[in-house]
Design an enzyme around this catalytic site. Structure first.
Site, PDB file in Angstrom:
ATOM      1  N   ARG A  50       1.425  -1.610  -0.135  1.00  0.00           N
ATOM      2  CA  ARG A  50      -0.095  -0.053   0.202  1.00  0.00           C
ATOM      3  C   ARG A  50       1.354   1.179   0.132  1.00  0.00           C
ATOM      4  O   ARG A  50       0.639   2.305  -0.810  1.00  0.00           O
ATOM      5  CB  ARG A  50      -0.888  -0.122   1.168  1.00  0.00           C
ATOM      6  CG  ARG A  50      -2.191  -1.487   1.063  1.00  0.00           C
ATOM      7  CD  ARG A  50      -3.300  -1.004   2.376  1.00  0.00           C
ATOM      8  NE  ARG A  50      -3.796  -1.872   2.066  1.00  0.00           N
ATOM      9  CZ  ARG A  50      -5.173  -1.952   2.662  1.00  0.00           C
ATOM     10  NH1 ARG A  50      -4.908  -1.337   3.780  1.00  0.00           N
ATOM     11  NH2 ARG A  50      -5.597  -2.215   2.591  1.00  0.00           N
ATOM     12  N   ASP A 154     -16.052  10.083   7.909  1.00  0.00           N
ATOM     13  CA  ASP A 154     -14.960   8.636   7.681  1.00  0.00           C
ATOM     14  C   ASP A 154     -13.625   9.195   7.746  1.00  0.00           C
ATOM     15  O   ASP A 154     -13.753  10.545   7.395  1.00  0.00           O
ATOM     16  CB  ASP A 154     -14.415   8.089   6.265  1.00  0.00           C
ATOM     17  CG  ASP A 154     -13.775   6.843   6.384  1.00  0.00           C
ATOM     18  OD1 ASP A 154     -14.572   5.827   5.927  1.00  0.00           O
ATOM     19  OD2 ASP A 154     -12.969   6.733   6.607  1.00  0.00           O
TER      20      ASP A 154
HETATM   21  C1  LIG Z   1     -14.149  -1.998   5.834  1.00  0.00           C
HETATM   22  S1  LIG Z   1     -14.795   0.268   5.903  1.00  0.00           S
HETATM   23  C2  LIG Z   1     -16.439  -0.437   6.243  1.00  0.00           C
HETATM   24  C3  LIG Z   1     -17.341   0.638   5.105  1.00  0.00           C
HETATM   25  C4  LIG Z   1     -18.657   0.540   6.240  1.00  0.00           C
HETATM   26  N1  LIG Z   1     -19.091   1.316   6.933  1.00  0.00           N
HETATM   27  C5  LIG Z   1     -19.619  -0.136   5.549  1.00  0.00           C
HETATM   28  O1  LIG Z   1     -19.850  -2.161   6.557  1.00  0.00           O
HETATM   29  O2  LIG Z   1     -19.373  -1.213   4.239  1.00  0.00           O
HETATM   30  C6  LIG Z   1     -13.873   0.526   6.991  1.00  0.00           C
HETATM   31  C7  LIG Z   1     -13.910   2.136   7.342  1.00  0.00           C
HETATM   32  O3  LIG Z   1     -13.853   2.681   8.444  1.00  0.00           O
HETATM   33  C8  LIG Z   1     -13.025   3.923   8.537  1.00  0.00           C
HETATM   34  N2  LIG Z   1     -12.159   4.373   9.921  1.00  0.00           N
HETATM   35  C9  LIG Z   1     -10.834   3.403   9.822  1.00  0.00           C
HETATM   36  N3  LIG Z   1     -10.515   3.433  11.078  1.00  0.00           N
HETATM   37  C10 LIG Z   1     -10.861   4.934  11.296  1.00  0.00           C
HETATM   38  C11 LIG Z   1     -11.410   5.268  12.672  1.00  0.00           C
HETATM   39  N4  LIG Z   1     -10.330   5.977  13.480  1.00  0.00           N
HETATM   40  N5  LIG Z   1     -12.224   6.830  12.472  1.00  0.00           N
HETATM   41  C12 LIG Z   1     -13.114   7.060  11.495  1.00  0.00           C
HETATM   42  N6  LIG Z   1     -12.803   5.719  10.402  1.00  0.00           N
HETATM   43  C13 LIG Z   1     -11.928   5.007  10.090  1.00  0.00           C
HETATM   44  C14 LIG Z   1     -11.566   3.292   6.887  1.00  0.00           C
HETATM   45  O4  LIG Z   1     -10.921   4.600   6.570  1.00  0.00           O
HETATM   46  C15 LIG Z   1     -12.256   2.961   6.431  1.00  0.00           C
HETATM   47  O5  LIG Z   1     -13.343   3.015   4.890  1.00  0.00           O
END
Ligand SMILES: C[S@@+](CC[C@H](N)C(=O)[O-])C[C@H]1O[C@@H](n2cnc3c(N)ncnc32)[C@H](O)[C@@H]1O
Length: 287
Positions: A50, A154
């Site tokens: 990445r 996000d």
């Molecule tokens: C796998 S995606 C989930 C997307 C959606 N909620 C779903 O279930 O399909 C996880 C998301 O969490 C976000 N994320 C990770 N750590 C975070 C944090 N500390 N605060 C806010 N968002 C975060 C990532 O950037 C990513 O876009």
């Protein structure tokens, strides 16, 4: 996807630099302290792949040089770029569709009980497929101009920019019930063939913004009736989960709901949450 063709004289061969065990620990520490994301040693190759595109863009030939850049206190922009590269953003429309069947049913209940707007927050919205699915259910149940407000956030600034643009490959919408396609999606033509765009009336109903769930200090909205916090706790350790969950719970109205993924669990008994069904919790009292 980074191009496979060399783009500039600094381009590295496809194999690229190797992330040593010491360097892995540095980037692992970085993403844990910045975002709470806990990367086990098995993710070393993932981190290497990445970050290697960024090394190429900067003309760097090793990860230690990149680490020195990231550590500079005034380099918040580069740290954000690294967070964008290191977070996992997989998502699609109507993911875990049972949540949306429940949502439709529950909105009708809420509509009877509430005077003010029904407030929903997609708290790790990634590229927007989750909040747009919520918006479709809201529009179908309460009307596109109904009395509801929808927030979506996000930590990753790259994904929220994609969410605001709302253009998706057909692949990503295939679980959307076909009768809703014509109503809420515009089919792309020419260079947009094979893609859809969400209709502007729906895009305009969502407040997109960036927020770290571990430091939500600038987010002044409260009294959410429902929060979607799905597929993000899975990246956190127990302490970080506790912090993120209590931050989110403090934003939910008493009797409101929290939805997590079916692949996740909440073990902490001190949180004011009562499990109603697998992956669905009710806030028993405000925190
Ligand atoms: C796998 S995606 C989930 C997307 C959606 N909620 C779903 O279930 O399909 C996880 C998301 O969490 C976000 N994320 C990770 N750590 C975070 C944090 N500390 N605060 C806010 N968002 C975060 C990532 O950037 C990513 O876009």
């Amino acid at each position: 996807m980074p191009s496979k063709e060399p783009q500039n004289p600094f381009d590295l061969p496809e194999s690229g630099p190797i992330l040593s065990a010491v360097e892995f620990e540095q980037f692992r520490y970085f993403i844990f302290t910045e975002a709470g994301i806990d990367m086990p040693p098995s993710k070393r190759a993932l981190i290497q792949s990445r970050l290697s595109s960024r090394l190429r863009e900067l003309g760097l030939d090793n990860f230690s040089s990149y680490w020195r850049i990231l550590k500079q206190p005034d380099n918040a922009a580069e740290r954000q770029k690294a967070i964008n590269l290191l977070s996992t953003n997989e998502t699609y429309f109507y993911r875990e569709s049972e949540h949306f069947s429940w949502l439709q049913f529950h909105l009708l209940e809420l509509e009877k009980q509430k005077k003010g707007p029904i407030k929903i927050w997609s708290a790790a919205c990634s590229t927007g497929e989750e909040p747009y699915t919520i918006a479709i259910v809201l529009a179908e149940t309460l009307g596109i101009n109904g009395n509801w407000s929808l927030y979506a956030s996000d930590i990753n600034t790259r994904v929220t920019a994609i969410a605001k643009r709302a253009v998706y490959p057909l692949e990503r919408v295939k679980k959307t019930p076909p009768h809703l396609w014509q109503k809420y999606f515009l089919r792309g033509r020419d260079e947009y063939a094979g893609q859809i765009r969400v209709i502007p009336e729906l895009i305009n109903r969502i407040h997109f913004f960036n927020l770290n769930l571990l430091q939500p200090k600038n987010f002044n909205q409260y009294d959410f009736d429902i929060v979607f916090l799905r597929n993000v706790l899975i990246y956190f350790n127990e302490d970080t989960k506790q912090t993120a969950l209590s931050n989110v719970c403090s934003k939910i109205v008493e009797g409101g709901h929290l939805l997590i993924s079916h692949a996740e669990s909440i073990r902490n008994k001190e949180l004011p949450l009562t499990m109603e069904a697998p992956s669905r919790y009710r806030l028993s009292k405000p925190t």
